[in-house]
Write a protein that holds these residues in place. Structure first.
Motif, PDB file in Angstrom:
ATOM      1  N   MET B   1       0.830  -1.221   0.000  1.00 57.44           N
ATOM      2  CA  MET B   1       0.000   0.000   0.000  1.00 57.44           C
ATOM      3  C   MET B   1       0.862   1.268   0.000  1.00 57.44           C
ATOM      4  O   MET B   1       0.634   2.190  -0.733  1.00 57.44           O
ATOM      5  N   ILE B   2       1.852   1.276   0.892  1.00 60.86           N
ATOM      6  CA  ILE B   2       2.776   2.423   0.904  1.00 60.86           C
ATOM      7  C   ILE B   2       4.129   1.927   0.400  1.00 60.86           C
ATOM      8  O   ILE B   2       4.698   0.986   0.952  1.00 60.86           O
ATOM      9  N   SER B   3       4.628   2.566  -0.634  1.00 62.93           N
ATOM     10  CA  SER B   3       5.883   2.098  -1.238  1.00 62.93           C
ATOM     11  C   SER B   3       7.076   2.374  -0.321  1.00 62.93           C
ATOM     12  O   SER B   3       6.999   3.198   0.598  1.00 62.93           O
ATOM     13  N   THR B   4       8.179   1.707  -0.620  1.00 66.38           N
ATOM     14  CA  THR B   4       9.395   1.913   0.166  1.00 66.38           C
ATOM     15  C   THR B   4       9.853   3.369   0.067  1.00 66.38           C
ATOM     16  O   THR B   4      10.290   3.965   1.044  1.00 66.38           O
ATOM     17  N   LYS B   5       9.724   3.906  -1.142  1.00 68.76           N
ATOM     18  CA  LYS B   5      10.136   5.295  -1.360  1.00 68.76           C
ATOM     19  C   LYS B   5       9.282   6.243  -0.501  1.00 68.76           C
ATOM     20  O   LYS B   5       9.796   7.159   0.142  1.00 68.76           O
ATOM     21  N   ALA B   6       7.970   5.979  -0.492  1.00 66.60           N
ATOM     22  CA  ALA B   6       7.066   6.822   0.297  1.00 66.60           C
ATOM     23  C   ALA B   6       7.374   6.687   1.788  1.00 66.60           C
ATOM     24  O   ALA B   6       7.374   7.677   2.525  1.00 66.60           O
ATOM     25  N   LYS B   7       7.665   5.459   2.218  1.00 64.89           N
ATOM     26  CA  LYS B   7       7.995   5.252   3.636  1.00 64.89           C
ATOM     27  C   LYS B   7       9.216   6.059   4.043  1.00 64.89           C
ATOM     28  O   LYS B   7       9.265   6.636   5.128  1.00 64.89           O
ATOM     29  N   GLN B   9      10.222   8.845   2.672  1.00 64.74           N
ATOM     30  CA  GLN B   9       9.822  10.258   2.744  1.00 64.74           C
ATOM     31  C   GLN B   9       9.073  10.543   4.044  1.00 64.74           C
ATOM     32  O   GLN B   9       9.291  11.564   4.687  1.00 64.74           O
ATOM     33  N   ILE B  10       8.194   9.624   4.408  1.00 66.00           N
ATOM     34  CA  ILE B  10       7.422   9.800   5.646  1.00 66.00           C
ATOM     35  C   ILE B  10       8.365   9.780   6.854  1.00 66.00           C
ATOM     36  O   ILE B  10       8.252  10.603   7.760  1.00 66.00           O
ATOM     37  N   ASP B  11       9.327   8.863   6.828  1.00 64.53           N
ATOM     38  CA  ASP B  11      10.282   8.762   7.943  1.00 64.53           C
ATOM     39  C   ASP B  11      11.042  10.071   8.160  1.00 64.53           C
ATOM     40  O   ASP B  11      11.334  10.450   9.300  1.00 64.53           O
ATOM     41  N   ALA B  12      11.364  10.742   7.043  1.00 62.31           N
ATOM     42  CA  ALA B  12      12.090  12.010   7.151  1.00 62.31           C
ATOM     43  C   ALA B  12      11.239  13.048   7.889  1.00 62.31           C
ATOM     44  O   ALA B  12      11.755  13.882   8.636  1.00 62.31           O
ATOM     45  N   TRP B  13       9.929  12.997   7.674  1.00 64.37           N
ATOM     46  CA  TRP B  13       9.041  13.913   8.406  1.00 64.37           C
ATOM     47  C   TRP B  13       8.922  13.491   9.867  1.00 64.37           C
ATOM     48  O   TRP B  13       8.960  14.342  10.764  1.00 64.37           O
ATOM     49  N   VAL B  14       8.774  12.201  10.100  1.00 59.28           N
ATOM     50  CA  VAL B  14       8.632  11.716  11.480  1.00 59.28           C
ATOM     51  C   VAL B  14       9.828  12.164  12.332  1.00 59.28           C
ATOM     52  O   VAL B  14       9.673  12.526  13.503  1.00 59.28           O
ATOM     53  N   ALA B  15      11.014  12.210  11.702  1.00 61.04           N
ATOM     54  CA  ALA B  15      12.238  12.556  12.431  1.00 61.04           C
ATOM     55  C   ALA B  15      12.219  13.998  12.957  1.00 61.04           C
ATOM     56  O   ALA B  15      13.027  14.360  13.822  1.00 61.04           O
ATOM     57  N   LYS B  16      11.316  14.815  12.451  1.00 59.44           N
ATOM     58  CA  LYS B  16      11.271  16.208  12.904  1.00 59.44           C
ATOM     59  C   LYS B  16      10.593  16.368  14.265  1.00 59.44           C
ATOM     60  O   LYS B  16      10.677  17.429  14.884  1.00 59.44           O
ATOM     61  N   TYR B  17       9.864  15.341  14.685  1.00 60.61           N
ATOM     62  CA  TYR B  17       9.049  15.488  15.892  1.00 60.61           C
ATOM     63  C   TYR B  17       9.602  14.622  17.017  1.00 60.61           C
ATOM     64  O   TYR B  17      10.318  13.647  16.761  1.00 60.61           O
ATOM     65  N   LEU B  30      -0.111  11.624   4.469  1.00 60.85           N
ATOM     66  CA  LEU B  30      -1.290  11.490   3.610  1.00 60.85           C
ATOM     67  C   LEU B  30      -1.032  12.105   2.233  1.00 60.85           C
ATOM     68  O   LEU B  30      -1.458  11.567   1.212  1.00 60.85           O
ATOM     69  N   LYS B  31      -0.322  13.238   2.200  1.00 57.81           N
ATOM     70  CA  LYS B  31      -0.011  13.869   0.908  1.00 57.81           C
ATOM     71  C   LYS B  31       0.901  12.976   0.072  1.00 57.81           C
ATOM     72  O   LYS B  31       0.730  12.859  -1.143  1.00 57.81           O
ATOM     73  N   ILE B  32       1.872  12.376   0.740  1.00 48.93           N
ATOM     74  CA  ILE B  32       2.833  11.522   0.030  1.00 48.93           C
ATOM     75  C   ILE B  32       2.108  10.312  -0.574  1.00 48.93           C
ATOM     76  O   ILE B  32       2.308   9.964  -1.743  1.00 48.93           O
ATOM     77  N   VAL B  33       1.257   9.699   0.225  1.00 50.17           N
ATOM     78  CA  VAL B  33       0.515   8.521  -0.256  1.00 50.17           C
ATOM     79  C   VAL B  33      -0.486   8.926  -1.345  1.00 50.17           C
ATOM     80  O   VAL B  33      -0.661   8.223  -2.343  1.00 50.17           O
ATOM     81  N   GLN B  34      -1.113  10.071  -1.172  1.00 48.42           N
ATOM     82  CA  GLN B  34      -2.047  10.567  -2.188  1.00 48.42           C
ATOM     83  C   GLN B  34      -1.324  10.764  -3.529  1.00 48.42           C
ATOM     84  O   GLN B  34      -1.825  10.346  -4.578  1.00 48.42           O
ATOM     85  N   ALA B  35      -0.134  11.368  -3.473  1.00 45.90           N
ATOM     86  CA  ALA B  35       0.621  11.639  -4.705  1.00 45.90           C
ATOM     87  C   ALA B  35       0.982  10.344  -5.434  1.00 45.90           C
ATOM     88  O   ALA B  35       1.078  10.313  -6.659  1.00 45.90           O
TER      89      ALA B  35
END
Lengths: 422, 157
Positions: B1-7, B9-17, B30-35
């Protein structure tokens, strides 16, 4: 003109660290890292400067910073509100695009003053060009050792991240913004507790507007009195005004507070050929509309605009000439608030729908004789009865449009067509 | 469902918090998966994001339906997000939207038969000095005229 946030504007790569530093950028931050400035000194200078929140509320920045429990033994946060979305407002976008380092330095200084070692800049989701600029600037600042832990061997640390919104006007309200930053719907929180006590992730947090942060480094470099002297009493410094609508040369202008409105209008190229000024919304769509006569006598500062019958807001000056149908304009604004109400408080959720639907029926030629009273009644029931200011923001245009241009609404209801456009 | 590439990208955002606050990344996730999924979300893709971020599905669904940047039905390859708020309206946005609808042959909200374009009327995008304006992808197009719109639309492939 263009003395603070826009001072790099005409230079090569104004957004670069090189240009920023060539203009004295990061000199205050470096002084802090050398231990040459104390939080108390900075708060005093900010109080002297008369800087008030540039996002719309106009709360004194120095005072706001002094509310943070800086000695509390927990993580504290500094948050920048770059969720610019008030119709007519487009100044923060240009600060982020052309002077991102001023925001970074301003936030870092805020972090030092409030003992907050982490910051987030909440940028609206559509602002991708400004977001990339800001991200590039962050990379430059980290590479230059201006952000991070124990900077320059000092005990000062500051980490800063950019966060993106996803399209919701309400997130410009500071507690909705915090909810959003936590990955939730942007619904405002009850206050108190105020964010300075319980903010982001439940920790003490201070939120300021982009322009407020961007103004801080120059205020401290040149002194609070220098900034205060640029403006007028009670409205220190200069301010960015976005002049849009029916003018020949719409643009952002950073001008001294207290400038006569007619001079600002002239800077924007004046009203278009063959037209006359009809109305002005001086501070963004949420602030009351003014007649041409009231606007032409007004000065652009907090007290001057209040005396004229409106508010400075975010400095978003929307100019309307005599071709404007005020019924159509108000209907569009009412649709905006109806669309953007978060749905939490009944008076706003239901009231904004009522305002839009009644105005729409007038526009459709189905207006009823008592619709003006109905609109006045609905806006009055929203005003002051909601958790956040969006309710008031929806109500104020209605009250002011009906007060200043009532005959146009009466005409539309009676004739089923616009008095202006036919 | 979520590609490795998308994961990634998401991980890079998670690292900010801060640790344990990974749900702060839900809006970008959600934007990454939508795209990655023809620019729209389904209840399955929303649930996949929620699972990946270890948050309740309903919490991700609330976000996905509260904010304007998410689509829940098929859209075109390009969504033209046309501002119709006050400064753009005063500068003729309504006439230009009508022009654009005529040009692409479908009304606001509908997708062209070839799946290329759809038009959405949106509220203020914060570029009022460049009114009238619209957004396609990351890009703002300002000071629009009928001719300029034709040129931009003709360039969409």
């Amino acid at each position: 003109m263009n003395e603070v946030c826009f001072k790099n504007l005409d230079q090569k790569d104004p957004w670069s660290l090189k240009t920023y530093e060539a203009n004295g950028g990061y000199s205050v931050w470096r002084k802090i890292l050398k231990g040459e400035l104390t939080p108390e000194q900075i708060i005093d200078e900010l109080k002297t400067s008369g800087l008030r929140g540039r996002g719309g509320a106009g709360f004194p920045t120095g005072l706001k910073w002094s509310f943070m429990p800086r000695n509390a033994d927990m993580q504290k946060y500094v948050v920048c509100n770059s969720d610019e979305g008030e119709p007519g407002t487009c100044k923060d976008r240009d600060i982020l695009r052309y002077n991102p380092h001023s925001v970074i330095e301003g936030m870092a200084i805020g972090g030092f003053v409030m003992n907050a070692t982490k910051g987030y800049n909440y940028i609206r989701g559509e602002f991708m060009e400004p977001f990339y600029r800001f991200e590039d600037a962050l990379k430059e600042a980290y590479a230059a050792g201006l952000l991070g832990e124990n900077l320059d061997g000092s005990s000062v640390s500051f980490d800063l991240y950019a966060h993106l919104g996803a399209g919701a006007y309400i997130c410009g309200e500071e507690t909705a913004l915090l909810e959003s930053l936590e990955g939730k719907k942007g619904q405002p929180r009850f206050k108190p507790p105020f964010p300075a006590n319980i903010g982001l992730f439940g920790m003490p947090t201070t939120i300021n507007n982009t322009e407020s942060f961007a103004s801080v480094p120059d205020i401290l470099a040149n002194g609070g009195q220098w900034f205060a002297d640029i403006g007028v009493e009670n409205s220190g410094g200069c301010k960015l005004f976005s002049v849009t609508g029916h003018v020949n040369e719409p643009a952002n202008f950073e001008v001294p507070m207290g400038l006569p409105f007619k001079d600002l209008l002239e800077m924007a190229g004046g009203i278009r050929e063959g037209r006359t000024l009809k109305a002005v919304i001086p501070g963004g769509s949420s602030t009351p509309v003014l007649t041409a006569e009231a606007a032409m006598a007004m000065t652009m500062d907090y007290d001057g605009i209040e005396k004229a019958g409106s508010m400075l807001g975010a400095g978003s000056v929307i100019i309307m000439d005599d071709s404007t149908c005020m019924v159509e304009t108000l209907t569009r604004l009412a649709h905006f608030y109806y669309d953007e109400s978060c749905g939490q408080c009944t008076p706003c959720r239901e009231g904004t729908g009522w305002l839009y639907r009644v105005l729409k029926r007038i526009m459709d030629g189905n207006g009823k004789a008592d619709d003006i009273d109905l609109l006045m009644g609905v806006q009055d029931k929203i005003m002051g009865n909601t958790i956040c200011a969006l309710g008031d923001a929806a109500a104020m245009p209605v009250e002011s449009f009906l007060r200043c241009f009532r005959e146009e609404f009466e005409y539309y209801i009676e004739h089923g067509k616009s008095m202006v456009k036919g | 469902m979520i590609s490795t590439k998308a994961k990634k990208q998401i991980d890079a955002w998670v690292a900010k918090y801060p640790e344990g606050r990974q749900s702060s990344a839900v809006m970008e996730a959600l934007k990454i998966v939508q795209a990655e999924n023809d620019n729209s979300l389904t209840s399955d893709s929303i649930q996949a994001v929620a699972d990946y971020l270890d948050m309740p599905g309903i919490a991700a669904a609330e976000v996905a339906t509260f904010y304007e940047n998410y689509n829940h039905k098929p859209v075109g390859k390009y969504t033209i997000r046309f501002c119709h708020n006050i400064s753009c309206m005063l500068n003729g946005a309504d006439d230009l939207i009508a022009h654009l609808e005529k040009k692409i042959g479908v009304k606001t909200g509908d997708v062209t038969p070839d799946g290329l374009v759809n038009v959405k009327k949106v509220e203020c995008l914060g570029a009022c000095v460049g009114a009238p304006m619209f957004q396609i992808g990351d890009q703002y197009y300002e000071n629009l005229t009928a001719d300029k719109i034709d040129e931009i639309v003709d360039g969409l492939k």
